[in-house]
Design an enzyme around this catalytic site. Structure first.
Site, short mmCIF file in Angstrom:
data_model
loop_
_atom_site.label_atom_id
_atom_site.label_comp_id
_atom_site.label_asym_id
_atom_site.label_seq_id
_atom_site.Cartn_x
_atom_site.Cartn_y
_atom_site.Cartn_z
N SER A 1 -31.24 34.33 21.72
CA SER A 1 -30.74 33.13 22.37
C SER A 1 -31.69 32.74 23.51
O SER A 1 -32.89 32.56 23.28
CB SER A 1 -29.31 33.36 22.87
OG SER A 1 -28.74 32.18 23.35
N ASP B 1 -26.34 28.90 12.73
CA ASP B 1 -26.29 28.88 14.19
C ASP B 1 -25.86 27.50 14.68
O ASP B 1 -26.55 26.51 14.43
CB ASP B 1 -27.67 29.23 14.75
CG ASP B 1 -27.67 29.48 16.25
OD1 ASP B 1 -26.76 28.99 16.95
OD2 ASP B 1 -28.59 30.14 16.73
N HIS C 1 -24.73 32.62 15.66
CA HIS C 1 -25.66 32.76 16.77
C HIS C 1 -25.90 34.22 17.12
O HIS C 1 -25.04 34.88 17.70
CB HIS C 1 -25.14 32.01 17.99
CG HIS C 1 -26.13 31.94 19.12
ND1 HIS C 1 -27.36 31.33 18.98
CD2 HIS C 1 -26.08 32.42 20.38
CE1 HIS C 1 -28.02 31.42 20.12
NE2 HIS C 1 -27.28 32.08 20.98
#
Length: 559
Positions: free
Chosen positions: A198, A446, A483
């Site tokens: 991330s 995602d 994610h």
């Protein structure tokens, strides 16, 4: 002078004395309890704690824990700032340094060496790595009195805190950690790794671009390569979904999103050669799946989507655009993870009462876009309604330019301090020349950062390196994953092991095996808990060959 030259000057100029000390010859080895700034011979650092930690049921190995801070100052908002960090050095050190680049900012995630993928039980610290973790240069917990819901974004009121968040913390801490490790063990680090997902994945790419000689191996998951532009998706989502039913949660029920996921699966599952509940050929699926086939007709007797719902999904999947139709960020893949829990949490609804049950794009996205990515910062009330209203009122034609703006003391725009150098034309020639190796992965479902944006970045990297970057950097899409983990996917990943073998033994990775994570709530009940799949380096995809559909060896990577 270019912005990235200014980055180097800021980082080296603001901490010049510390850098010189951090790179000086190592002193004699010390006991953990004796580690202080004075005994280390390091200026500009405050050691808060240095204590020996015994093994317990969470961490298998004993280690020395150092808690410290550096770069202390007062911002233009009259708030105190520092980079707070912790370094854990195992009793049985393997000679390696692991920089844990966190996906959460404003707080220190314990420096245990999370190796990414769904299985968080494996930790680099337990394997003998010295591990560093930091808060990125600001403490969001300290700002709760200014408003709990906006606390994470308030550092954006100080331009230097923005720069530390963007890149200066990484550049400042690397030499400090290496100096401290070398002093403690009385020998230098043999191999260094930067690992993050991330925001941490963005920082990992940044390390390769700005510090090509500092890290031998880099693992970047779901990298937010263009975070200010990705944040422009938030107002598009909120405005589009709120227009359907007046509130976000009612725009699509869980059953609606399951219908879309099942429609994608029914159309695309067989494209990889076998119907196993997984869509492995995501690219072929984009040309095959048509969302309008799920739209209610005059005599629909089956579950279906209204024409307005279909139009809304088409709009958000196309990504944010200006009035001329020019893309401001990226489009998105149609993928089965749209029915996963994280997709709904991110875009439509949470279960958190103090958030007003708002999704993450409202509670985290609005403060980030208002305080950190807009110049000058936009101040908000700390209520769910105010955060939602900011996104509802955000005009992409009028306000999107704020992510590229500078103003007064804010001499760097958000795209300046947040995006890695050359993000639109990446080369990484210096990292390649240093012998560095990099693995990148990204879930195809995602909802936070578009996998298509990462694919385009990697395709440009390949182009800038003679048509292929695979000799030093490989990219792996993860089918169905949301994610960093989650989604109907084999999300127990082993990329770090493959990276270490590539760096230290010269074993070039090809297909990397991924497994089902038992506590992944998005796994369909009909899947075996022993299911494995090969993850293939782009542009290859996994196709069924023959044999047991639960085993990775029954599939092969193909163009």
């Amino acid at each position: 002078m270019g912005v990235h030259s200014r980055r180097m000057m800021l980082a080296t100029g603001a901490t010049a004395a510390m850098w010189l000390v951090a790179n000086s010859p190592a002193a004699a080895a010390l006991q953990c309890k004796d580690l202080t700034a004075e005994t280390l011979g390091m200026e500009g650092i405050t050691i808060l704690t240095s204590e020996s930690i015994v093994p317990d049921d969470r961490l298998a190995g004993g280690h020395c824990l150092v808690e410290a801070k550096t770069a202390e100052r007062t911002g233009i908002d009259n708030q105190p700032y520092a980079i707070s960090f912790e370094l854990r050095m195992p009793d049985d050190w393997n000679g390696r340094f692991f920089h844990q680049l966190n996906g959460t900012v404003g707080e220190i995630i314990p420096a245990v060496g999370l190796m990414l993928g769904g299985d968080i039980s494996r930790k680099a610290l337990d394997l003998g790595y010295a591990v560093l973790s930091s808060d990125g240069g600001h403490d969001r917990g300290r700002r709760h009195d200014d408003g709990l819901l906006i606390a994470a974004g308030l550092f954006g009121l100080d331009p230097q805190a923005r720069s530390y968040h963007g890149y200066m913390s990484l550049q400042t801490l690397t030499p400090i950690a290496k100096k401290l490790i070398a002093t403690y063990y009385d020998r230098p680090v043999e191999h260094s790794y930067a690992v993050g997902c991330s925001i941490g994945g963005r920082s990992a790419i940044l390390a390769a671009a700005l510090q090509p000689d500092d890290y031998d191996g880099i693992l970047a998951g779901a990298p937010g390569l263009d975070m200010p532009r990705a944040a422009l998706q938030h107002p598009l989502d909120v405005q589009t979904f709120a227009a359907l039913a007046g509130d976000l949660a009612s725009a699509f029920s869980p059953a609606d999103l399951t219908l879309v996921a099942d429609g994608i699966r029914a159309t695309c599952d067989k494209l990889d050669g076998v119907e196993d509940g997984m869509v492995l050929d995501t690219r072929a699926c984009q040309a095959t799946f048509d969302i309008t086939t799920l739209q209610c007709g005059p005599e629909s007797g089956q579950p279906c989507l209204s024409p307005q719902q279909v139009a809304a999904l088409q709009k958000v999947h196309a990504g944010p655009k200006d009035k001329n139709g020019t893309s401001l960020y990226s489009d998105w893949l149609w993928d089965v993870g749209i029915g996963a829990s994280y997709w709904r949490l991110w875009k439509l609804e949470s279960e958190v009462s103090i958030w007003g049950r708002m999704p993450v794009i409202v509670i985290a996205g609005a403060p980030a876009l208002a305080y950190v990515y807009s110049t000058p910062p936009t101040q908000l009330e700390s209520t769910p309604a105010a955060l939602e209203k900011f996104l509802l009122d955000f005009d992409l034609d009028r306000d999107a330019a704020k992510i590229d703006a500078t103003d007064g003391p804010f001499k760097e725009s958000a795209t300046d301090f947040m995006t890695p150098p050359g993000v639109r034309n990446p080369e990484l020639h210096a990292f390649k020349a240093s012998g560095g190796k990099m693995l990148i992965f990204h879930g195809t479902s995602d909802p936070m950062f578009s996998e298509k944006a990462t694919e385009r970045w990697y395709a440009r990297l390949a182009e800038k390196n003679g048509g292929s970057a695979a000799d030093f950097a490989k990219y792996y899409p993860v089918p169905g994953m949301t994610h960093c983990a989650g989604g109907p996917a084999t999300d127990d990943l082993s990329f770090f092991d493959a990276l270490v073998e590539w760096v230290e033994a010269g074993v070039e990775p090809h297909a990397v095996t991924a497994a089902v994570r038992p506590n992944n709530e998005d796994i369909p009940p009909e899947w075996s808990n022993e299911r494995t799949r090969p993850l293939c380096p782009w542009p290859q995809v996994a196709r069924y060959r023959d044999g047991d559909i639960e085993k990775a060896e029954s599939f092969a990577c193909a163009q």
